[in-house]
Design an enzyme around this catalytic site. Structure first.
Site, PDB file in Angstrom:
ATOM      1  N   THR A 109       0.813  -1.216   0.000  1.00  0.00           N
ATOM      2  CA  THR A 109       0.000   0.000   0.000  1.00  0.00           C
ATOM      3  C   THR A 109       0.845   1.264   0.000  1.00  0.00           C
ATOM      4  O   THR A 109       0.468   2.267  -0.588  1.00  0.00           O
ATOM      5  CB  THR A 109      -0.951  -0.002   1.214  1.00  0.00           C
ATOM      6  OG1 THR A 109      -1.759  -1.179   1.155  1.00  0.00           O
ATOM      7  CG2 THR A 109      -1.859   1.211   1.210  1.00  0.00           C
TER       8      THR A 109
ATOM      9  N   THR B  12       1.675  -4.304   4.406  1.00  0.00           N
ATOM     10  CA  THR B  12       1.599  -4.533   5.845  1.00  0.00           C
ATOM     11  C   THR B  12       1.110  -5.927   6.225  1.00  0.00           C
ATOM     12  O   THR B  12       1.443  -6.419   7.305  1.00  0.00           O
ATOM     13  CB  THR B  12       0.675  -3.496   6.510  1.00  0.00           C
ATOM     14  OG1 THR B  12      -0.640  -3.598   5.946  1.00  0.00           O
ATOM     15  CG2 THR B  12       1.219  -2.090   6.320  1.00  0.00           C
ATOM     16  N   ASP B  13       0.352  -6.581   5.371  1.00  0.00           N
ATOM     17  CA  ASP B  13      -0.287  -7.835   5.776  1.00  0.00           C
ATOM     18  C   ASP B  13       0.708  -8.932   6.117  1.00  0.00           C
ATOM     19  O   ASP B  13       0.455  -9.752   7.005  1.00  0.00           O
ATOM     20  CB  ASP B  13      -1.248  -8.330   4.692  1.00  0.00           C
ATOM     21  CG  ASP B  13      -2.544  -7.538   4.657  1.00  0.00           C
ATOM     22  OD1 ASP B  13      -2.760  -6.723   5.577  1.00  0.00           O
ATOM     23  OD2 ASP B  13      -3.335  -7.727   3.720  1.00  0.00           O
TER      24      ASP B  13
END
Length: 422
Positions: free
Chosen positions: A92, A168-169
């Protein structure tokens, strides 16, 4: 009136005015992407649409949009600043809205990040390099090794700090992987954002600036730098083997588990305050230890779960297992013979806890003692995800079962703390 996808329009409805870029729309409707980052849809028959000059044209007329120099131009005249490499993997923080679909896509490069956040140029002399352009759910063991290799190349080429932009995941997995693969003399900082750069609530600029401050500091560890709160006040510096994403969407999603953060970075002053001991710049010599065994699995024990799942992994040729047990690290007594069979097949088995906070102790109850007798390894207060990555790395270093087990029993990169926080 006639308009097409990508046009900038004004829409009037019931006395309210909306402006935005036309997106793909269903027949009879118009959908726009507003400057706020939100989409709005309208029935064509109920609104008045006025075509505006393009947003780009307005920017060109007013001079509101800054030109995008490359990293070489950004660094000109700043040769005394520390040299930092930004390695972009996607995610992102390197994404924006694709106005063809309205979805967030990974299409920014490292150079785009430097141009979009001009404050970075005050902190270091940056070099941008794209390693991949994927969302983090598409990372795998080969991606980790490729990234680690690139990090080592940049350090050998003179980088005094490394920033890895990442989705981030799965950032905690990648940070753990590099923690085990690289002994580093300089900071290696992972950073991401929960919201894309073109959203008004984006956390990308603050996170990136704080990450840059850590990259030029003396914190020579693999760390993750993200918002400490939902406000624009400070970021936290998390050790790469002790961090977990704890919320799906909040800006302060990342927290250190079973440990304090290494420290904090004040966004306004850029001051770093450390909270625990850390490896300092230059303490370690650069050492690259690649090798990740992909055939390892993380299994969550649940009440009534069939222990034959362990046999599946043994028969499928898997090399190691991590089990998330309950509480202090327990599984049903029915599972214990299957754990013993897996260990007898030269498959290391690590027991962790699905409680996350706290450490396991399989010496309190009979079940735990039987698990240890079966040959399982206590994960202590290691996060299950970190234990999985540690297993992959250890089995990538040696084919010898006893050697691997010995490695897995010890703290290798800060994944085990001597005393767990209450």
């Amino acid at each position: 009136m006639d308009f097409k996808q990508g046009d900038w329009v004004r829409i009037e409805k019931n006395g309210s005015v909306y402006e935005g870029k036309v997106m793909p729309s269903m027949e009879g409707y118009i959908t726009i992407k507003m400057k706020s980052g939100y989409n709005a849809g309208f029935c064509r028959d109920e609104v008045r649409v006025t075509l505006l000059e393009s947003e780009n044209e307005k920017e060109a007329e007013t001079g509101t949009k800054e030109a995008k120099p490359g990293p070489e131009a950004a660094a000109s005249g700043k040769g005394k600043l520390p040299k930092v490499a930004i390695l972009s993997t996607g995610g992102t923080i390197a994404s924006k809205i694709d106005y063809r679909t309205g979805a967030v896509t990974s299409q920014f490069t490292a150079d785009d990040i430097l141009s979009a956040i001009p404050e970075l140029k005050e902190i270091a002399d940056f070099k941008g390099r794209v390693i991949s352009s994927i969302l983090s759910e598409n990372m795998d063991q080969a991606s980790w090794e490729n990234l680690a290799k690139a990090v080592v190349e940049e350090i050998k080429a003179g980088a005094e700090g490394i920033i890895v932009t990442h989705g981030t995941d799965t950032m905690m997995y990648s940070a753990a992987a590099l923690s085990f693969m690289i002994d580093t003399p300089v900071p290696i900082v992972f950073v991401g954002s929960q919201r894309s750069a073109d959203r008004p609530s984006s956390d990308n600029a603050m996170n990136a600036i704080c990450a840059a401050c850590v990259a030029v500091s003396d914190i020579a560890e693999v760390s993750v730098v993200m918002h400490g709160t939902t406000s624009e006040d400070y970021c936290e510096i998390h050790r790469g083997t002790k961090v977990r994403k704890m919320h799906s969407s909040r800006r302060d999603a990342f927290k250190s588990v079973n440990s304090l953060p290494i420290g904090t970075v004040d966004y306004e002053t850029r001051e770093i305050k450390t909270l625990i001991d850390y490896t300092k710049r230059g303490e370690k010599n650069l050492q690259f230890k690649p090798g990740m065994e992909p055939k390892c699995a993380l299994i969550k024990f649940t009440p009534g779960a069939d222990p034959a799942v362990l046999d599946y992994y043994v028969n499928a040729g898997y090399k190691g297992l991590v089990i998330e047990g309950t509480g202090l690290g327990h599984v049903s007594t029915k599972w214990i013979p299957y754990i013993q069979k897996a260990v007898a097949a030269k498959m290391p088995v690590i027991i962790t806890t699905q409680c996350l906070s706290g450490r396991i102790c399989d010496r309190v109850y009979d079940t735990g003692r039987d698990i240890l007798k079966a040959g399982a390894i206590e994960g202590e207060d290691t996060l299950p995800e970190t234990a999985l990555v540690k297993m992959m790395w250890a089995l990538g270093q040696t084919d010898d079962f006893e050697t691997a087990v010995e490695m897995l029993r010890h703290n290798l990169s800060g994944e085990v703390t001597a005393c767990t926080l209450g």
